[in-house]
Design a protein around this motif. Structure first.
Motif, PDB file in Angstrom:
ATOM      1  N   PRO A  24      45.621  34.113   2.616  1.00  0.00           N
ATOM      2  CA  PRO A  24      45.758  34.917   3.842  1.00  0.00           C
ATOM      3  C   PRO A  24      46.439  36.262   3.613  1.00  0.00           C
ATOM      4  CG  PRO A  24      46.235  32.619   4.319  1.00  0.00           C
ATOM      5  CD  PRO A  24      46.108  32.731   2.827  1.00  0.00           C
ATOM      6  N   ALA A  25      47.526  36.267   2.831  1.00  0.00           N
ATOM      7  CA  ALA A  25      48.237  37.532   2.589  1.00  0.00           C
ATOM      8  C   ALA A  25      47.387  38.493   1.769  1.00  0.00           C
ATOM      9  CB  ALA A  25      49.563  37.252   1.884  1.00  0.00           C
ATOM     10  N   LEU A  26      46.652  37.970   0.788  1.00  0.00           N
ATOM     11  CA  LEU A  26      45.808  38.842  -0.023  1.00  0.00           C
ATOM     12  C   LEU A  26      44.665  39.421   0.807  1.00  0.00           C
ATOM     13  CD1 LEU A  26      44.949  40.126  -2.655  1.00  0.00           C
ATOM     14  CD2 LEU A  26      43.823  37.983  -3.282  1.00  0.00           C
ATOM     15  N   THR A  27      44.091  38.625   1.680  1.00  0.00           N
ATOM     16  CA  THR A  27      43.017  39.111   2.547  1.00  0.00           C
ATOM     17  C   THR A  27      43.532  40.216   3.465  1.00  0.00           C
ATOM     18  OG1 THR A  27      42.058  36.881   2.512  1.00  0.00           O
ATOM     19  CG2 THR A  27      41.220  38.410   4.179  1.00  0.00           C
ATOM     20  N   ASP A  28      44.718  40.016   4.026  1.00  0.00           N
ATOM     21  CA  ASP A  28      45.334  41.040   4.872  1.00  0.00           C
ATOM     22  C   ASP A  28      45.589  42.313   4.074  1.00  0.00           C
ATOM     23  OD1 ASP A  28      46.793  41.404   7.628  1.00  0.00           O
ATOM     24  OD2 ASP A  28      48.203  42.162   6.137  1.00  0.00           O
ATOM     25  N   LEU A  29      46.003  42.155   2.835  1.00  0.00           N
ATOM     26  CA  LEU A  29      46.255  43.298   1.967  1.00  0.00           C
ATOM     27  C   LEU A  29      44.963  44.068   1.692  1.00  0.00           C
ATOM     28  CD1 LEU A  29      48.345  44.792   0.249  1.00  0.00           C
ATOM     29  CD2 LEU A  29      47.972  43.095  -1.551  1.00  0.00           C
ATOM     30  N   CYS A  30      43.861  43.336   1.517  1.00  0.00           N
ATOM     31  CA  CYS A  30      42.579  44.007   1.281  1.00  0.00           C
ATOM     32  C   CYS A  30      42.171  44.848   2.490  1.00  0.00           C
ATOM     33  CB  CYS A  30      41.501  42.975   0.951  1.00  0.00           C
ATOM     34  SG  CYS A  30      41.669  42.242  -0.691  1.00  0.00           S
ATOM     35  N   ARG A  31      42.462  44.369   3.688  1.00  0.00           N
ATOM     36  CA  ARG A  31      42.191  45.180   4.876  1.00  0.00           C
ATOM     37  C   ARG A  31      43.050  46.439   4.865  1.00  0.00           C
ATOM     38  NH1 ARG A  31      41.889  44.110  11.390  1.00  0.00           N
ATOM     39  NH2 ARG A  31      42.734  46.130  11.978  1.00  0.00           N
ATOM     40  N   ALA A  32      44.305  46.288   4.460  1.00  0.00           N
ATOM     41  CA  ALA A  32      45.252  47.408   4.522  1.00  0.00           C
ATOM     42  C   ALA A  32      44.879  48.549   3.583  1.00  0.00           C
ATOM     43  CB  ALA A  32      46.662  46.911   4.194  1.00  0.00           C
ATOM     44  N   ILE A  33      44.098  48.287   2.538  1.00  0.00           N
ATOM     45  CA  ILE A  33      43.772  49.350   1.583  1.00  0.00           C
ATOM     46  C   ILE A  33      42.340  49.852   1.762  1.00  0.00           C
ATOM     47  CG2 ILE A  33      45.501  48.672  -0.120  1.00  0.00           C
ATOM     48  CD1 ILE A  33      43.375  47.191  -1.658  1.00  0.00           C
ATOM     49  N   LEU A  34      41.771  49.647   2.943  1.00  0.00           N
ATOM     50  CA  LEU A  34      40.446  50.183   3.238  1.00  0.00           C
ATOM     51  C   LEU A  34      40.550  51.631   3.737  1.00  0.00           C
ATOM     52  CD1 LEU A  34      38.752  47.183   5.082  1.00  0.00           C
ATOM     53  CD2 LEU A  34      38.276  47.991   2.756  1.00  0.00           C
ATOM     54  N   THR A  35      39.501  52.393   3.494  1.00  0.00           N
ATOM     55  CA  THR A  35      39.411  53.753   4.024  1.00  0.00           C
ATOM     56  C   THR A  35      39.179  53.703   5.533  1.00  0.00           C
ATOM     57  OG1 THR A  35      37.023  53.829   3.666  1.00  0.00           O
ATOM     58  CG2 THR A  35      38.433  54.576   1.850  1.00  0.00           C
ATOM     59  N   PRO A  36      39.304  54.836   6.226  1.00  0.00           N
ATOM     60  CA  PRO A  36      39.023  54.848   7.667  1.00  0.00           C
ATOM     61  C   PRO A  36      37.582  54.489   8.016  1.00  0.00           C
ATOM     62  CG  PRO A  36      40.329  56.762   7.060  1.00  0.00           C
ATOM     63  CD  PRO A  36      39.908  56.108   5.777  1.00  0.00           C
ATOM     64  N   LYS A  37      36.653  54.684   7.074  1.00  0.00           N
ATOM     65  CA  LYS A  37      35.256  54.338   7.305  1.00  0.00           C
ATOM     66  C   LYS A  37      34.769  53.399   6.196  1.00  0.00           C
ATOM     67  CE  LYS A  37      34.011  58.555   9.807  1.00  0.00           C
ATOM     68  NZ  LYS A  37      33.085  59.723   9.867  1.00  0.00           N
ATOM     69  N   PRO A  38      35.284  52.166   6.195  1.00  0.00           N
ATOM     70  CA  PRO A  38      34.955  51.244   5.108  1.00  0.00           C
ATOM     71  C   PRO A  38      33.531  50.695   5.235  1.00  0.00           C
ATOM     72  CG  PRO A  38      36.246  50.116   6.760  1.00  0.00           C
ATOM     73  CD  PRO A  38      36.161  51.557   7.197  1.00  0.00           C
ATOM     74  N   LEU A  39      33.067  50.104   4.159  1.00  0.00           N
ATOM     75  CA  LEU A  39      31.722  49.529   4.137  1.00  0.00           C
ATOM     76  C   LEU A  39      31.734  48.008   4.109  1.00  0.00           C
ATOM     77  CD1 LEU A  39      30.013  51.925   1.559  1.00  0.00           C
ATOM     78  CD2 LEU A  39      29.850  51.988   4.062  1.00  0.00           C
ATOM     79  N   ALA A  40      32.609  47.406   3.298  1.00  0.00           N
ATOM     80  CA  ALA A  40      32.567  45.944   3.192  1.00  0.00           C
ATOM     81  C   ALA A  40      33.776  45.421   2.442  1.00  0.00           C
ATOM     82  CB  ALA A  40      31.279  45.507   2.468  1.00  0.00           C
ATOM     83  N   VAL A  41      34.088  44.161   2.705  1.00  0.00           N
ATOM     84  CA  VAL A  41      35.051  43.389   1.913  1.00  0.00           C
ATOM     85  C   VAL A  41      34.371  42.055   1.605  1.00  0.00           C
ATOM     86  CG1 VAL A  41      37.287  42.227   1.860  1.00  0.00           C
ATOM     87  CG2 VAL A  41      37.073  44.468   2.962  1.00  0.00           C
ATOM     88  N   VAL A  42      34.301  41.708   0.322  1.00  0.00           N
ATOM     89  CA  VAL A  42      33.560  40.519  -0.100  1.00  0.00           C
ATOM     90  C   VAL A  42      34.509  39.555  -0.796  1.00  0.00           C
ATOM     91  CG1 VAL A  42      31.627  39.636  -1.455  1.00  0.00           C
ATOM     92  CG2 VAL A  42      31.469  41.896  -0.381  1.00  0.00           C
ATOM     93  N   LEU A  43      34.627  38.357  -0.246  1.00  0.00           N
ATOM     94  CA  LEU A  43      35.478  37.300  -0.791  1.00  0.00           C
ATOM     95  C   LEU A  43      34.599  36.169  -1.318  1.00  0.00           C
ATOM     96  CD1 LEU A  43      38.021  35.448  -1.128  1.00  0.00           C
ATOM     97  CD2 LEU A  43      37.819  34.954   1.324  1.00  0.00           C
TER      98      LEU A  43
END
Length: 361
Positions: A289-308
């Motif tokens: 959960p913390a790592l997933t939240d961290l991945c959101r936090a380092i996205l650009t203002p116009k992100p494309l995707a996060v793949v887990l």
């Protein structure tokens, strides 16, 4: 200390912060920084003087949950580069280019479809017996083969490897994600930055770079990074902007958050369990959960995707699906979750390899 993902990934050995492909028992450690950002050679990070990170405080986010699509089954079919020829009784018969290989597969609880002669007419068999002649735990019925051999994926040359942990340097089921990511990069028609955490031997990074992205590839194994750099040269992509970082993936992502570094696409493939070089313990269900939240936090203002991707047999894809939707609440888009499978050539059965969940803007 050996640590293992789980039998769904053929006991791929992890360590905290990396898909620890410890070949064999190689700790995944951190070391000093020796490259500036954007330089295309290996960077190692020294966190000896770095204070221990405080536990990330999580709170449920406000906003509507992203739309959802499930179950999604992403399938890899037989092709000229790779084919699952047959499977059963705890084994799988694969073809990588011209080579036929037999390896254990705990998910194959059915009976083999091809006759015994097809299973015997192979180039390499993983035996698990360290007393066998040959490299690591492999037996070569025809002629001894070297540690590496040339392979291709969608026109990208790379080196296959016979490792002592039964792996061959690539996980073919991930091809579905790679193709999808390449499409997102091409369709963006703008500079795209990709972060590949737990990057292993680099095929995802090479696909992203070939599609036009600037890539940061992080793995805690120095040996895996070395293999990835070899693959970059083998593929003729030495001029592409790829940063190779030897570091704990979680710690690297935390630093990127503090530095204000942001990415359009984040890939992460954490182990089910692992230990880092300093005794850090990674437990997927406690730490994801913390790592997933961290991945959101380092996205650009116009992100494309996060793949887990999660190679774990303790949960269904619904568990990581709910986590991803909660994490990306308020960002719109869609979360797709399901399984990665490989379609068998002999009897057409589907071999499940892992769970996945991806948020798409």
């Amino acid at each position: 200390m050996k640590s293992f993902r789980d039998k769904r990934r053929d006991n791929r050995p992890p360590a905290k912060g990396g898909t620890a492909e410890l070949r064999p028992n190689e700790p995944r450690g951190a070391a000093r920084p020796d490259a500036r950002p954007r330089e295309r050679h290996e960077t190692r990070t020294d966190d000896r003087a770095e204070p221990k990170s405080a536990p990330r405080i999580l709170a449920r986010r406000e906003g509507s949950l992203p739309a959802e699509q499930l179950p999604v089954i992403l399938e890899v079919a037989p092709n000229a580069d790779y084919a699952l020829l047959d499977s059963g009784t705890g084994q799988k018969l694969e073809r990588y280019g011209p080579y036929r290989i037999v390896r254990p597969e705990g998910q194959a609880i059915w009976q083999k479809a091809l006759p015994a002669r097809d299973w015997e007419r192979v180039d390499a068999i993983f035996t698990g017996d360290t007393d066998e002649e040959g490299i690591g735990r492999w037996r070569f019925p025809k002629a001894p083969l070297g540690e590496t051999w040339p392979m291709k994926h969608d026109g990208i040359d790379y080196l296959g490897r016979f490792t002592s942990f039964r792996h061959v340097g690539v996980f073919p089921e991930q091809a579905s994600h790679w193709g999808h990511m390449a499409g997102l990069i091409a369709a963006a028609r703008r500079p795209v930055k990709v972060l590949n955490l737990f990057g292993y031997t680099g095929l995802a990074s090479l696909v992203a770079a070939r599609a036009g992205a600037e890539v940061t590839h992080v793995d805690a194994s120095k040996k895996a990074i070395g293999w990835a750099r070899e693959n970059q040269q083998m593929a003729g992509l030495g001029g592409k902007p790829i940063r190779w970082i030897v570091d704990d993936a979680v710690k690297f992502a935390e630093r990127e958050e503090r530095r204000g570094s942001r990415y359009d696409i984040v890939l992460f493939d954490p182990p089910a369990y692992g230990r880092g070089p300093k005794g850090e313990v990674w437990q997927l269900f406690e730490d994801l959960p913390a790592l997933t939240d961290l991945c959101r936090a380092i996205l650009t203002p116009k992100p494309l995707a996060v793949v887990l991707t999660a190679y774990s047999i303790r949960a269904s894809f619904f568990a990581i699906h709910a986590l991803m939707r909660d994490t990306f609440a308020g960002m719109g888009g869609r979360v797709e979750s399901g399984e990665l499978i490989i379609r068998e050539k002999s009897a057409g059965r589907a071999l499940s390899t892992s769970l996945f969940s991806r948020w798409l803007a």
